[in-house]
Design an enzyme around this catalytic site. Sequence first.
Site, PDB file in Angstrom:
ATOM      1  N   CYS A  39     -13.142   8.600  -7.178  1.00  0.00           N
ATOM      2  CA  CYS A  39     -11.680   8.656  -7.098  1.00  0.00           C
ATOM      3  C   CYS A  39     -11.125   8.898  -8.502  1.00  0.00           C
ATOM      4  CB  CYS A  39     -11.162   7.335  -6.529  1.00  0.00           C
ATOM      5  SG  CYS A  39      -9.375   7.181  -6.633  1.00  0.00           S
ATOM      6  N   CYS A  72       8.049  -3.351  -5.171  1.00  0.00           N
ATOM      7  CA  CYS A  72       7.129  -2.201  -5.075  1.00  0.00           C
ATOM      8  C   CYS A  72       7.548  -1.239  -3.981  1.00  0.00           C
ATOM      9  CB  CYS A  72       5.690  -2.673  -4.886  1.00  0.00           C
ATOM     10  SG  CYS A  72       5.452  -3.635  -3.393  1.00  0.00           S
TER      11      CYS A  72
END
Length: 417
Positions: free
Chosen positions: A178, A369
């Site tokens: 990733c 968030c």
Amino acid sequence: MTLQQIDDQIELVEGDRLELTVGAVAHGGHCVARFGPAPGRVVFVRHALPGERVIAEITEIHRGYLRADAIEIVVSSADRVAPPCPWSGPDACGGCDFQHVALPGQRSMKAAVIKEQLTRLGGLDADQVDALGVRVDALPGDIDGLGWRTRVRYTVAASDHAGLRKHRSNEIVPIDHCRIAHPSIQAVDVLKRPWPGVDSISVAASSTGELAVIADHHVVEGPERLTETASGRTWQLAAGAFWQVHPAAAEALTAAVAALLAPRPGDVVWDLYGGTGLFAGAIAETVGETGAVTVVEADPRGAVAAAANLADLPWVKVVNATVEAALRQRALRGAADLVILDPPRAGAGARVVRALAGSGARAIAYVACDPAALARDVRTFAEQGWELQLLRAFDCFPMTHHVECVALFTPAGAPAG
Ligand SMILES: C[S@@+](CC[C@H](N)C(=O)[O-])C[C@H]1O[C@@H](n2cnc3c(N)ncnc32)[C@H](O)[C@@H]1O
């Protein structure tokens, strides 16, 4: 076949291709386009940019809208770049929505989403939003938006190999590594090994160089507890416990909260949804022993870690309860001078916001968030006579649509800053 004009009689099916002019970015990592006779059907298009002309393939059909992936760019935006990750894009890993966008463009899109949410869900008018001067700041040291993710959770496929999920799917994409993961997470070979009988593999890299591999809920490599450093303190936490994911986030967010709240010696402070006590630890020394800081955390492991991490500050108390219960049961006795809240994605919600509006605090710092959840709570604060006075936003999750906000609320009419 690509459909350019449509009338309502034509039935669309998944896989049909539409030629679309892409409009504004929306919350969730996609842009909005319309198709067919005015006003047109709403199409949420991923992998596109505002202003582009694209061929988009329909991925989902819903009653009021369609979802589609841009698979060919007819007219490109100046913000478009070649994605640094070969696993991003339609039909690939769903983790990053903005790999095809230059970093300044990603931040402008996130700022646009915050402003749109504050207007649509928060009930602010255009002048109020303009006055906030919303912009999304890069975190210190973030050069290319890659190699930052210090916590990565992979899903184990039927083949027993771990990978990352496709967008809105249970399908697992078998990636090599990733690109947004921290280099030490990219280097560990968990993606090459089989994991029979395991559902998920998490890897956590601490700011002090430790690495832990967690299979489901069990640490199988590395320490059970990680050591993190932030705001001049050391923090011990379980390897699977919550910690800010970007290596620069804990420092940036604690500094922003302290700057916005300007705590004074003797203040009574509540740190709600406190985790391992990050924000409490950052301001407790300023408040000093003539003040009091109460951390409220629902997860017993987080609360135990917070109590241990802050044991050298006897004026800090940790309450293991939900915020809702702590407010109801008077675990939070008396009035607060300052409140910090850092709730999960769903936000604090109307009941908690109403209770905090009556806390007597002179200011509340809200770490969020999800700009949609923040905006809903902005509306509730406003109904209670509190205003959103300042807002800072940080690019804590480059390459994705996610963004972290720190909002300052004060009772209406209170002097700025
Ligand atoms: C976004 S994290 C913030 C943690 C901490 N402020 C930090 O920055 O490290 C949210 C925290 O809220 C906790 N939590 C979730 N729901 C809660 C609730 N209803 N009451 C109290 N804590 C809750 C979670 O366990 C988690 O630790």
